[in-house]
Every structure is written in C-alpha cells, then in structure tokens.
Write an enzyme that holds these catalytic residues in place. Structure first.
Site, PDB file in Angstrom:
ATOM      1  N   SER A 197      32.737  30.129  40.135  1.00 29.97           N
ATOM      2  CA  SER A 197      33.806  31.120  40.226  1.00 29.97           C
ATOM      3  C   SER A 197      34.775  30.766  41.337  1.00 29.97           C
ATOM      4  O   SER A 197      34.389  30.176  42.360  1.00 29.97           O
ATOM      5  CB  SER A 197      33.158  32.476  40.518  1.00 29.97           C
ATOM      6  OG  SER A 197      34.122  33.423  40.876  1.00 29.97           O
ATOM      7  N   TYR A 227      27.044  38.693  45.347  1.00 32.59           N
ATOM      8  CA  TYR A 227      27.325  37.999  44.082  1.00 32.59           C
ATOM      9  C   TYR A 227      27.996  36.652  44.356  1.00 32.59           C
ATOM     10  O   TYR A 227      27.564  35.604  43.859  1.00 32.59           O
ATOM     11  CB  TYR A 227      28.215  38.859  43.161  1.00 32.59           C
ATOM     12  CG  TYR A 227      28.840  38.026  42.069  1.00 32.59           C
ATOM     13  CD1 TYR A 227      28.077  37.575  40.996  1.00 32.59           C
ATOM     14  CD2 TYR A 227      30.179  37.619  42.136  1.00 32.59           C
ATOM     15  CE1 TYR A 227      28.631  36.753  40.018  1.00 32.59           C
ATOM     16  CE2 TYR A 227      30.738  36.804  41.171  1.00 32.59           C
ATOM     17  CZ  TYR A 227      29.959  36.375  40.112  1.00 32.59           C
ATOM     18  OH  TYR A 227      30.499  35.552  39.161  1.00 32.59           O
ATOM     19  N   LYS A 286      26.862  32.317  43.810  1.00 33.69           N
ATOM     20  CA  LYS A 286      27.584  31.174  43.211  1.00 33.69           C
ATOM     21  C   LYS A 286      27.622  29.994  44.181  1.00 33.69           C
ATOM     22  O   LYS A 286      27.441  28.834  43.782  1.00 33.69           O
ATOM     23  CB  LYS A 286      29.008  31.593  42.817  1.00 33.69           C
ATOM     24  CG  LYS A 286      29.064  32.591  41.681  1.00 33.69           C
ATOM     25  CD  LYS A 286      28.515  32.017  40.375  1.00 33.69           C
ATOM     26  CE  LYS A 286      28.337  33.061  39.305  1.00 33.69           C
ATOM     27  NZ  LYS A 286      27.553  32.614  38.150  1.00 33.69           N
TER      28      LYS A 286
HETATM   29  P1  NAD Z   1      28.278  38.897  31.080  1.00 34.08           P
HETATM   30  O1  NAD Z   1      27.525  39.881  31.903  1.00 34.08           O
HETATM   31  O2  NAD Z   1      29.093  39.410  29.953  1.00 34.08           O
HETATM   32  O3  NAD Z   1      27.274  37.788  30.511  1.00 34.08           O
HETATM   33  C1  NAD Z   1      26.146  37.375  31.230  1.00 34.08           C
HETATM   34  C2  NAD Z   1      24.970  37.423  30.269  1.00 34.08           C
HETATM   35  O4  NAD Z   1      23.791  36.988  30.956  1.00 34.08           O
HETATM   36  C3  NAD Z   1      24.687  38.835  29.738  1.00 34.08           C
HETATM   37  O5  NAD Z   1      24.612  38.799  28.325  1.00 34.08           O
HETATM   38  C4  NAD Z   1      23.337  39.195  30.376  1.00 34.08           C
HETATM   39  O6  NAD Z   1      22.565  40.027  29.524  1.00 34.08           O
HETATM   40  C5  NAD Z   1      22.706  37.820  30.579  1.00 34.08           C
HETATM   41  N1  NAD Z   1      21.723  37.750  31.654  1.00 34.08           N
HETATM   42  C6  NAD Z   1      21.828  38.159  32.950  1.00 34.08           C
HETATM   43  N2  NAD Z   1      20.695  37.905  33.618  1.00 34.08           N
HETATM   44  C7  NAD Z   1      19.817  37.334  32.735  1.00 34.08           C
HETATM   45  C8  NAD Z   1      18.492  36.856  32.824  1.00 34.08           C
HETATM   46  N3  NAD Z   1      17.787  36.945  33.960  1.00 34.08           N
HETATM   47  N4  NAD Z   1      17.925  36.325  31.711  1.00 34.08           N
HETATM   48  C9  NAD Z   1      18.614  36.237  30.555  1.00 34.08           C
HETATM   49  N5  NAD Z   1      19.872  36.673  30.405  1.00 34.08           N
HETATM   50  C10 NAD Z   1      20.469  37.226  31.487  1.00 34.08           C
HETATM   51  O7  NAD Z   1      29.180  38.046  32.100  1.00 34.08           O
HETATM   52  P2  NAD Z   1      30.362  37.027  31.799  1.00 34.08           P
HETATM   53  O8  NAD Z   1      31.615  37.630  32.266  1.00 34.08           O
HETATM   54  O9  NAD Z   1      30.265  36.487  30.429  1.00 34.08           O
HETATM   55  O10 NAD Z   1      30.002  35.895  32.853  1.00 34.08           O
HETATM   56  C11 NAD Z   1      29.292  34.726  32.482  1.00 34.08           C
HETATM   57  C12 NAD Z   1      29.124  33.855  33.707  1.00 34.08           C
HETATM   58  O11 NAD Z   1      30.395  33.527  34.251  1.00 34.08           O
HETATM   59  C13 NAD Z   1      28.335  34.519  34.840  1.00 34.08           C
HETATM   60  O12 NAD Z   1      27.540  33.532  35.465  1.00 34.08           O
HETATM   61  C14 NAD Z   1      29.423  34.981  35.782  1.00 34.08           C
HETATM   62  O13 NAD Z   1      28.959  35.095  37.089  1.00 34.08           O
HETATM   63  C15 NAD Z   1      30.433  33.874  35.621  1.00 34.08           C
HETATM   64  N6  NAD Z   1      31.806  34.257  35.965  1.00 34.08           N
HETATM   65  C16 NAD Z   1      32.361  35.347  35.360  1.00 34.08           C
HETATM   66  C17 NAD Z   1      33.660  35.724  35.677  1.00 34.08           C
HETATM   67  C18 NAD Z   1      34.281  36.950  35.079  1.00 34.08           C
HETATM   68  O14 NAD Z   1      35.260  37.461  35.644  1.00 34.08           O
HETATM   69  N7  NAD Z   1      33.820  37.445  33.959  1.00 34.08           N
HETATM   70  C19 NAD Z   1      34.395  34.954  36.611  1.00 34.08           C
HETATM   71  C20 NAD Z   1      33.788  33.845  37.189  1.00 34.08           C
HETATM   72  C21 NAD Z   1      32.492  33.490  36.857  1.00 34.08           C
HETATM   73  C1  WQD Z   2      42.201  41.895  39.730  1.00 32.45           C
HETATM   74  C2  WQD Z   2      43.312  42.593  40.483  1.00 32.45           C
HETATM   75  C3  WQD Z   2      42.572  44.258  42.050  1.00 32.45           C
HETATM   76  C4  WQD Z   2      40.989  47.087  39.124  1.00 32.45           C
HETATM   77  C5  WQD Z   2      36.614  39.629  40.259  1.00 32.45           C
HETATM   78  C6  WQD Z   2      35.519  39.055  41.114  1.00 32.45           C
HETATM   79  C7  WQD Z   2      35.557  37.548  41.051  1.00 32.45           C
HETATM   80  C8  WQD Z   2      35.561  37.048  39.623  1.00 32.45           C
HETATM   81  C9  WQD Z   2      36.588  37.733  38.778  1.00 32.45           C
HETATM   82  C10 WQD Z   2      33.327  36.553  38.925  1.00 32.45           C
HETATM   83  C11 WQD Z   2      42.985  42.796  41.971  1.00 32.45           C
HETATM   84  C12 WQD Z   2      43.389  44.877  40.939  1.00 32.45           C
HETATM   85  C13 WQD Z   2      41.571  45.978  39.698  1.00 32.45           C
HETATM   86  C14 WQD Z   2      41.632  48.347  39.227  1.00 32.45           C
HETATM   87  C15 WQD Z   2      43.420  47.284  40.436  1.00 32.45           C
HETATM   88  N1  WQD Z   2      34.324  37.318  38.975  1.00 32.45           N
HETATM   89  N2  WQD Z   2      42.774  46.073  40.352  1.00 32.45           N
HETATM   90  N3  WQD Z   2      42.845  48.395  39.873  1.00 32.45           N
HETATM   91  O1  WQD Z   2      38.770  41.120  42.042  1.00 32.45           O
HETATM   92  O2  WQD Z   2      40.240  39.210  41.259  1.00 32.45           O
HETATM   93  O3  WQD Z   2      37.858  39.170  40.760  1.00 32.45           O
HETATM   94  O4  WQD Z   2      36.479  39.165  38.929  1.00 32.45           O
HETATM   95  O5  WQD Z   2      33.098  35.531  39.501  1.00 32.45           O
HETATM   96  O6  WQD Z   2      34.458  37.097  41.753  1.00 32.45           O
HETATM   97  O7  WQD Z   2      35.705  39.496  42.455  1.00 32.45           O
HETATM   98  O8  WQD Z   2      39.281  40.794  39.568  1.00 32.45           O
HETATM   99  O9  WQD Z   2      39.882  42.263  37.713  1.00 32.45           O
HETATM  100  O10 WQD Z   2      38.587  43.220  39.666  1.00 32.45           O
HETATM  101  O11 WQD Z   2      40.966  42.589  39.991  1.00 32.45           O
HETATM  102  O12 WQD Z   2      44.514  47.412  41.019  1.00 32.45           O
HETATM  103  O13 WQD Z   2      41.152  49.392  38.763  1.00 32.45           O
HETATM  104  O14 WQD Z   2      43.472  43.910  39.945  1.00 32.45           O
HETATM  105  O15 WQD Z   2      42.898  44.829  43.286  1.00 32.45           O
HETATM  106  O16 WQD Z   2      44.172  42.604  42.670  1.00 32.45           O
HETATM  107  P1  WQD Z   2      39.082  40.117  41.031  1.00 32.45           P
HETATM  108  P2  WQD Z   2      39.607  42.269  39.160  1.00 32.45           P
END
Ligand code: NAD
Ligand code: WQD
Length: 341
Positions: A125, A150, A154
């Site tokens: 991330s 969290y 990572k």
């Molecule tokens: P998500 O929660 O939709 O998907 C994660 C999946 O993993 C879920 O289906 C959950 O049930 C499963 N899971 C969690 N723990 C588990 C375990 N112990 N055993 C088996 N399954 C398990 O999340 P997502 O948004 O699809 O994110 C996927 C990956 O990408 C994650 O590693 C997340 O940290 C990373 N990521 C997400 C974002 C984002 O903004 N969505 C940004 C950066 C990185």
């Molecule tokens: C985006 C912008 C908020 C909600 C998060 C995690 C990051 C990564 C992606 C996994 C920001 C603003 C949001 C609301 C708002 N995940 N906002 N009102 O914070 O950039 O990142 O998700 O790895 O680790 O921290 O994403 O979508 O929460 O926010 O004004 O109700 O929207 O302040 O500027 P963020 P977000």
C-alpha cells in the site's frame, strides 16, 4: 496453470480473479469470508462463465493454510490479498491486525516453501510512504513510520518478504496500491463495505443513494488547490490487470531482482472536491456534503510516480476518474436492487 488467490472473495481479489480467468489461468480462491460473501464466487462465474475453486480457510491458521497446498498440489503461484484493512479498526484492535495479517503471510510462505511454490505477488500500500517529502512518490522514497497498526502490517510484511527472498528461492513482487475505487463494468462485482464506510467513494455513493444522510469532507484547510486532500485514485480493474502482468513476469522469470516493488496508481492526484464533482457529473445527482474538521492521521497529498511500472511491467492505468465514479455509482445502484430482493 493454477494460481492461488488469497482474499479472492474480497474487493480487489475478486476483480483480479476475473482478469486471471479471462487470461486463461485456473484459480483457487482461499478466503475465510471475514470481510466478504460466498456469493461473490458465483458472481465471478457469472462474469467469466467459470466458477473458481473455493476453499473456505483461515490463513492465520497454519494447518488450514497447509491443507490448501495438500489438496492443490499443482499450484504455480500465489497472489496474496487476504488481510484485515480498516485503518481505524486497526488502531482499536492492533493485536488482531498483527495476528491476522502477519501470521497469514508467514503460514503461506511456510507452505509455499514446503511445496516448492516460489512466485508470490503481495498487496502492499502507498500507506508505507506516509506523507512523502517529494511528489510524485517513487519506489525508492523512504518508508515512514506507519500511522496505524494496519499500515505497520504492510511495512512488516514487506520486510518479511524481502528477508525471505534473500534466504530462499522465493520470487516476490510487492505492489503498492494507491487508492483503489470503482467496480467491474458489469456491476456484478464491486466493493462491499460492512457497516459505515471509512473510504471516500463508498461513502459518496451510499449518501447519494439515500443510505447515509451526508458526506463529511474532512478538512478544507490543506495546502492544495481547493484546500481538500489529494489522492491518486485508481480504477480497480486497472489494478486487477496489473496483477496479471506481475504474475506473468514472475512465471516467465523476467524479474530483474527476485524482490521487486511497483507503485500502482494513475500518476494523477485529485482533491476530495474534484472527486465529488466528478461523481455529480457522471451520476446527475447532487451530493449532500458538508465541510468538517480534519480526520486524525490523514495526510495532505500523495500521488504516484508510475514510471517504473510503466517501463518494467509495460502497464499503465487506462481508466479516468469519471469512469471510476461511473462504475462505482452503477455498482451502488445494482447493490440496492440486489438488497431489495
Ligand atoms: P477486502 O477486505 O475486500 O478483501 C480481503 C479479503 O481477505 C476478504 O475477502 C477477507 O474475507 C479475506 N481475509 C482476511 N483475513 C483472512 C484470513 N485470515 N484468511 C482468509 N481470508 C482472509 O480488501 P481489499 O480492499 O480487496 O484489499 C485486498 C488487499 O489489498 C489487502 O491486503 C489490503 O490491505 C490491500 N490494500 C487495499 C487497499 C484498499 O484501499 N482497498 C489499498 C492498498 C492495499
Ligand atoms: C480519501 C480522502 C479523506 C471519507 C485509506 C488507507 C490507505 C489505503 C487506502 C489500504 C481523504 C477524505 C474520506 C469521508 C472524506 N488503504 N474523506 N470524508 O485515507 O487516502 O487511504 O485507503 O492500504 O492505507 O488509509 O482513503 O478513501 O479513506 O480517504 O473527506 O467520509 O477522502 O480525508 O482525504 P485514504 P479514504
């Protein structure tokens, strides 16, 4: 070729399974459904005409993880999405986040080693950069102290992977996602936030559909063009396609180094108000929102230098912000219809 996709019932995982199957790979999804639904597996089948194999297992348990490798002895690679990902929740329950995210990774790596499976794609991330000093941020920028447990999972996971690559035959690509949003154009799969969403785009669409009263915009006193924070939003389908390319690079032994890291973003930053404007334009809705105070832990601005992914992976995000918002809105409307039935 058979690929294990952990967390494949989740948001990014499910979109990636679709792209993998459409590229001709066989997929085994491993997910304990802690943040997803079994029905997503059927939905993937609806889009691709192939229902992936599904193993309901908790990867934080070593014997459950090992059971997948015993059952599927022909796995060629692993794409690891499974993790808990809610930043605020991780501050309240740090031990659960460290336990789940770190144990799952270690269990997978142990089973992979035992069964001679080496190629590994990891979901990292942009959170590892914190607030970068130089923008756009590239892969060599320093990783800052994590803002949340969290985020720390990572950083720790990247460190574990790097050390294990040095010590074994593991080949790893870590993909640092910026802000994934949007949904599959079919609106058959998308993001399924449980409870009140933390993230901006699901909050926008749930407000517009009448599920939330209004969106709070967290601060307009940042040093940006309109005072609201800037992020690099990326369409989940672009992100999913990057995983297929990263996987091929591993399988074809095209890595320059057995440990590689790539930023996945568009390279463009948008403010919160620009995201709202785009939503209003593509949906024809007027969004009820109000400016409130800053959210603790939010950074001011970040967007990706995507040069390395463009050059090395030959990948570039193709979908613009309007398309992201259009697909997110289409998905929210489809979800409402589904929930009524
Ligand atoms: P998500 O929660 O939709 O998907 C994660 C999946 O993993 C879920 O289906 C959950 O049930 C499963 N899971 C969690 N723990 C588990 C375990 N112990 N055993 C088996 N399954 C398990 O999340 P997502 O948004 O699809 O994110 C996927 C990956 O990408 C994650 O590693 C997340 O940290 C990373 N990521 C997400 C974002 C984002 O903004 N969505 C940004 C950066 C990185
Ligand atoms: C985006 C912008 C908020 C909600 C998060 C995690 C990051 C990564 C992606 C996994 C920001 C603003 C949001 C609301 C708002 N995940 N906002 N009102 O914070 O950039 O990142 O998700 O790895 O680790 O921290 O994403 O979508 O929460 O926010 O004004 O109700 O929207 O302040 O500027 P963020 P977000």
């Amino acid at each position: 070729m058979k690929i294990l996709v952990t967390g494949g019932a989740g948001y990014i995982g499910s979109h990636t399974v679709v792209e993998l199957q459409q590229a001709g790979y066989d997929v085994v999804v491993a997910d304990n459904l802690i943040n997803s639904e079994k029905a997503v597996i059927e939905s993937i089948g609806e889009i691709t005409a192939v229902v992936p194999d599904f193993e309901e297992v908790d990867l934080s348990d070593p014997s459950q993880t090992e059971s997948i490798f015993e059952k599927h002895s022909d796995l060629a690679a692993v794409i690891h999405f499974a993790a808990l990902k809610a930043v605020g929740d991780s501050v309240k329950r740090p031990l659960e986040y460290y336990r789940n995210n770190v144990f799952s990774l270690i269990n997978l790596l142990n089973s992979m080693k035992k069964h001679g499976v080496n190629p590994f794609v990891f979901s990292s991330s942009c959170t590892v950069y914190g607030q970068p000093n130089i923008l756009p941020v590239n892969e060599n920028s320093p990783r800052k102290d994590a803002e949340s447990p969290y985020g720390n999972t990572k950083k720790i996971a990247e460190d574990i992977l790097k050390d294990e690559v040095d010590a074994s035959s593991l080949q790893c690509i870590a993909l640092r996602y910026f802000n994934p949003i949007g949904a599959h154009p079919s609106a058959i799969i998308g993001e399924l936030p449980l409870g009140i969403p933390d993230n901006l785009v699901p909050f926008i669409t749930q407000t517009a559909i009448g599920q939330r009263e209004k969106l709070m915009v967290f601060g307009n006193d940042y040093e940006t063009k309109d005072g609201t924070p800037i992020r690099d939003y990326i369409h989940v389908v672009d992100l999913a396609q990057a995983h297929v390319i990263a996987l091929k690079r591993l399988l074809e032994n095209k890595q320059k180094d057995p440990w590689e890291v790539f930023n996945l973003g568009t390279g463009n930053g948008f403010t919160v108000l620009e995201v709202i404007r785009s939503f209003e334009k593509v949906s024809g809705e007027t969004l009820n929102y109000e400016i409130s105070g800053r959210r603790a832990g939010d950074i001011e601005k970040v967007w990706a230098d995507t040069g390395l992914a463009n050059r090395e992976l030959g990948w570039k995000a193709e979908r613009d912000l309007d398309e992201m918002m259009h697909s997110a809105w289409k998905w929210e409307k489809a979800l409402q219809i589904k929930n009524k039935h």
